[in-house]
Design a protein around this motif. Sequence first.
Motif, PDB file in Angstrom:
ATOM      1  N   ASN A   7     -50.059 116.273   7.113  1.00  0.00           N
ATOM      2  CA  ASN A   7     -50.747 116.848   6.474  1.00  0.00           C
ATOM      3  C   ASN A   7     -50.385 118.110   5.402  1.00  0.00           C
ATOM      4  O   ASN A   7     -51.112 119.294   5.439  1.00  0.00           O
ATOM      5  CB  ASN A   7     -52.425 117.262   6.944  1.00  0.00           C
ATOM      6  N   GLU A   8     -49.147 117.685   4.859  1.00  0.00           N
ATOM      7  CA  GLU A   8     -48.603 118.816   3.997  1.00  0.00           C
ATOM      8  C   GLU A   8     -48.274 118.691   2.678  1.00  0.00           C
ATOM      9  O   GLU A   8     -48.189 117.366   2.198  1.00  0.00           O
ATOM     10  CB  GLU A   8     -47.159 118.878   4.592  1.00  0.00           C
ATOM     11  N   ALA A   9     -48.618 119.387   1.901  1.00  0.00           N
ATOM     12  CA  ALA A   9     -48.168 119.483   0.306  1.00  0.00           C
ATOM     13  C   ALA A   9     -46.635 119.471   0.346  1.00  0.00           C
ATOM     14  O   ALA A   9     -46.204 120.782   0.651  1.00  0.00           O
ATOM     15  CB  ALA A   9     -48.895 120.322  -0.438  1.00  0.00           C
ATOM     16  N   VAL A  10     -46.175 118.703  -0.119  1.00  0.00           N
ATOM     17  CA  VAL A  10     -44.510 118.614  -0.173  1.00  0.00           C
ATOM     18  C   VAL A  10     -44.136 118.155  -1.532  1.00  0.00           C
ATOM     19  O   VAL A  10     -44.535 117.648  -2.556  1.00  0.00           O
ATOM     20  CB  VAL A  10     -43.825 117.825   0.783  1.00  0.00           C
ATOM     21  N   GLU A  11     -42.760 118.398  -1.817  1.00  0.00           N
ATOM     22  CA  GLU A  11     -41.873 117.730  -2.725  1.00  0.00           C
ATOM     23  C   GLU A  11     -40.800 117.094  -2.372  1.00  0.00           C
ATOM     24  O   GLU A  11     -39.954 117.677  -1.367  1.00  0.00           O
ATOM     25  CB  GLU A  11     -41.402 119.057  -3.638  1.00  0.00           C
ATOM     26  N   LEU A  12     -40.436 115.759  -2.584  1.00  0.00           N
ATOM     27  CA  LEU A  12     -39.270 115.216  -2.074  1.00  0.00           C
ATOM     28  C   LEU A  12     -38.246 115.156  -3.506  1.00  0.00           C
ATOM     29  O   LEU A  12     -38.572 114.706  -4.389  1.00  0.00           O
ATOM     30  CB  LEU A  12     -39.587 113.756  -1.879  1.00  0.00           C
ATOM     31  N   ILE A  13     -36.836 115.504  -3.121  1.00  0.00           N
ATOM     32  CA  ILE A  13     -35.891 115.184  -4.170  1.00  0.00           C
ATOM     33  C   ILE A  13     -35.001 114.207  -3.682  1.00  0.00           C
ATOM     34  O   ILE A  13     -34.449 114.264  -2.439  1.00  0.00           O
ATOM     35  CB  ILE A  13     -35.157 116.601  -4.324  1.00  0.00           C
ATOM     36  N   GLY A  14     -34.818 113.106  -4.665  1.00  0.00           N
ATOM     37  CA  GLY A  14     -33.869 112.032  -3.962  1.00  0.00           C
ATOM     38  C   GLY A  14     -32.653 111.759  -4.981  1.00  0.00           C
ATOM     39  O   GLY A  14     -32.994 112.066  -6.237  1.00  0.00           O
ATOM     40  N   PHE A  15     -31.877 111.188  -4.511  1.00  0.00           N
ATOM     41  CA  PHE A  15     -30.712 110.516  -5.496  1.00  0.00           C
ATOM     42  C   PHE A  15     -30.780 109.068  -5.151  1.00  0.00           C
ATOM     43  O   PHE A  15     -30.570 108.423  -3.911  1.00  0.00           O
ATOM     44  CB  PHE A  15     -29.491 111.202  -5.195  1.00  0.00           C
ATOM     45  N   TYR A  16     -30.707 108.197  -6.078  1.00  0.00           N
ATOM     46  CA  TYR A  16     -30.648 106.559  -5.942  1.00  0.00           C
ATOM     47  C   TYR A  16     -29.341 106.107  -6.585  1.00  0.00           C
ATOM     48  O   TYR A  16     -28.997 106.249  -7.650  1.00  0.00           O
ATOM     49  CB  TYR A  16     -31.725 106.104  -6.792  1.00  0.00           C
ATOM     50  N   SER A  17     -28.982 105.221  -5.579  1.00  0.00           N
ATOM     51  CA  SER A  17     -27.589 104.309  -6.301  1.00  0.00           C
ATOM     52  C   SER A  17     -27.617 103.026  -5.614  1.00  0.00           C
ATOM     53  O   SER A  17     -27.860 103.112  -4.142  1.00  0.00           O
ATOM     54  CB  SER A  17     -26.242 105.378  -6.198  1.00  0.00           C
ATOM     55  N   THR A  18     -26.902 102.233  -6.082  1.00  0.00           N
ATOM     56  CA  THR A  18     -26.676 100.891  -5.580  1.00  0.00           C
ATOM     57  C   THR A  18     -25.330 100.777  -5.206  1.00  0.00           C
ATOM     58  O   THR A  18     -24.750  99.815  -4.443  1.00  0.00           O
ATOM     59  CB  THR A  18     -27.018  99.725  -6.314  1.00  0.00           C
ATOM     60  N   ASP A  19     -24.645 101.882  -5.697  1.00  0.00           N
ATOM     61  CA  ASP A  19     -22.892 101.733  -5.514  1.00  0.00           C
ATOM     62  C   ASP A  19     -22.127 102.820  -4.869  1.00  0.00           C
ATOM     63  O   ASP A  19     -21.031 103.110  -4.761  1.00  0.00           O
ATOM     64  CB  ASP A  19     -22.280 101.753  -7.005  1.00  0.00           C
ATOM     65  N   HIS A  20     -23.002 103.737  -3.964  1.00  0.00           N
ATOM     66  CA  HIS A  20     -22.518 104.867  -3.179  1.00  0.00           C
ATOM     67  C   HIS A  20     -22.994 105.205  -1.958  1.00  0.00           C
ATOM     68  O   HIS A  20     -23.043 106.006  -1.166  1.00  0.00           O
ATOM     69  CB  HIS A  20     -23.244 106.161  -4.223  1.00  0.00           C
ATOM     70  N   LYS A  21     -22.946 103.751  -1.398  1.00  0.00           N
ATOM     71  CA  LYS A  21     -23.145 103.739   0.283  1.00  0.00           C
ATOM     72  C   LYS A  21     -21.851 104.368   0.950  1.00  0.00           C
ATOM     73  O   LYS A  21     -20.775 103.923   0.659  1.00  0.00           O
ATOM     74  CB  LYS A  21     -23.434 102.364   0.581  1.00  0.00           C
ATOM     75  N   GLY A  22     -22.105 105.220   1.816  1.00  0.00           N
ATOM     76  CA  GLY A  22     -21.066 105.965   2.451  1.00  0.00           C
ATOM     77  C   GLY A  22     -20.382 106.913   1.823  1.00  0.00           C
ATOM     78  O   GLY A  22     -19.516 107.826   2.065  1.00  0.00           O
ATOM     79  N   VAL A  23     -20.875 107.207   0.290  1.00  0.00           N
ATOM     80  CA  VAL A  23     -20.434 108.407  -0.462  1.00  0.00           C
ATOM     81  C   VAL A  23     -21.530 109.385  -0.379  1.00  0.00           C
ATOM     82  O   VAL A  23     -21.555 110.410   0.194  1.00  0.00           O
ATOM     83  CB  VAL A  23     -20.209 107.800  -1.990  1.00  0.00           C
ATOM     84  N   PHE A  24     -23.070 109.015  -0.729  1.00  0.00           N
ATOM     85  CA  PHE A  24     -24.001 110.056  -0.400  1.00  0.00           C
ATOM     86  C   PHE A  24     -25.276 109.320  -0.075  1.00  0.00           C
ATOM     87  O   PHE A  24     -26.061 110.054   0.158  1.00  0.00           O
ATOM     88  CB  PHE A  24     -24.220 110.728  -1.916  1.00  0.00           C
ATOM     89  N   THR A  25     -25.070 108.057   0.182  1.00  0.00           N
ATOM     90  CA  THR A  25     -26.296 107.191   0.838  1.00  0.00           C
ATOM     91  C   THR A  25     -25.617 106.443   2.128  1.00  0.00           C
ATOM     92  O   THR A  25     -24.548 106.427   2.231  1.00  0.00           O
ATOM     93  CB  THR A  25     -26.917 106.168   0.140  1.00  0.00           C
ATOM     94  N   HIS A  26     -26.727 106.329   3.295  1.00  0.00           N
ATOM     95  CA  HIS A  26     -26.438 105.490   4.185  1.00  0.00           C
ATOM     96  C   HIS A  26     -26.040 104.152   3.860  1.00  0.00           C
ATOM     97  O   HIS A  26     -26.493 103.491   2.728  1.00  0.00           O
ATOM     98  CB  HIS A  26     -27.229 105.813   5.374  1.00  0.00           C
ATOM     99  N   HIS A  27     -25.500 103.299   4.950  1.00  0.00           N
ATOM    100  CA  HIS A  27     -25.267 102.128   4.206  1.00  0.00           C
ATOM    101  C   HIS A  27     -26.191 100.878   4.272  1.00  0.00           C
ATOM    102  O   HIS A  27     -26.355  99.793   3.625  1.00  0.00           O
ATOM    103  CB  HIS A  27     -24.339 101.381   5.595  1.00  0.00           C
ATOM    104  N   ASP A  28     -27.531 101.510   4.970  1.00  0.00           N
ATOM    105  CA  ASP A  28     -28.628 100.650   4.910  1.00  0.00           C
ATOM    106  C   ASP A  28     -29.944 101.115   3.553  1.00  0.00           C
ATOM    107  O   ASP A  28     -30.904 100.765   3.900  1.00  0.00           O
ATOM    108  CB  ASP A  28     -29.400 100.518   6.158  1.00  0.00           C
ATOM    109  N   THR A  29     -29.419 102.054   2.889  1.00  0.00           N
ATOM    110  CA  THR A  29     -30.537 102.342   1.933  1.00  0.00           C
ATOM    111  C   THR A  29     -29.823 102.862   0.470  1.00  0.00           C
ATOM    112  O   THR A  29     -28.671 103.023   0.750  1.00  0.00           O
ATOM    113  CB  THR A  29     -31.235 103.507   2.506  1.00  0.00           C
TER     114      THR A  29
END
Length: 233
Positions: free
Chosen positions: A179-201
């Motif tokens: 029950n927290e007020a939050v901010e989520l900061i994210g980066f999206y890419s289909t081409d950067h697994k192992g660079v800045f995203t894990h292999h399954d996302t």
Amino acid sequence: MFRNAIYILFVFFLVSCNSSTSTSSVKVSGEMRDVMWKGELQGKVLLDTLNNKKGLYGLGPAEYLRGELLVVDGKSFISTVLTDSTMNVEKKYNVKAPFFVYGNVTDWTKQNLPEYVKNMSDLEDVLNNKAENLTKPFIFKLKGKVKSADIHIQNLPKGSKVSSPKEAHAGQINYKLENEAVELIGFYSTDHKGVFTHHDTNMHIHLITANRDKMGHLDAVEIEEMQLFLPKR
């Protein structure tokens, strides 16, 4: 010949104008796989050297995997472990990261999340659809309230050697938020697994609470009500 030259310049101008379709320009320093598999734990980028801090967003681990880093609209935070239930969140730019993804966004489009979006899998489905109309990779953020969230902070014991993801996560401390007020900061890419995203996302997300007293890498979330912000085209 003069007319041909003018025509070529005109075409070049049009191509240049159309080459950028978003206010987001994502850059990466270092790579996740070099940290996880090669043990390159030392800092490769000093956050204070990122010159353009206007609308700057970024995330990654602290050097030697001794904390988590997050930049939110030009403000830099580092979270470190105090105990298995407490942490310290400090506003600080004089920190280094072994890999760091970052970019600048000053203009956003805001929309309510569909009611069915309750977890990270649902969120990724939404972003997969939105990605068709955005230059990739891109930055996104969410603001609102979560029913619960699981975050972690890297806390690798000093002197540790790393040659696998399992070893890289040794000492990691997990925290539960409710029950927290939050901010989520994210980066999206289909081409950067192992660079800045894990292999399954296609996403890498850090969470920070509205009062800025908790921050870490987001592992799971139960969304109550949030708004999604995407870079304006």
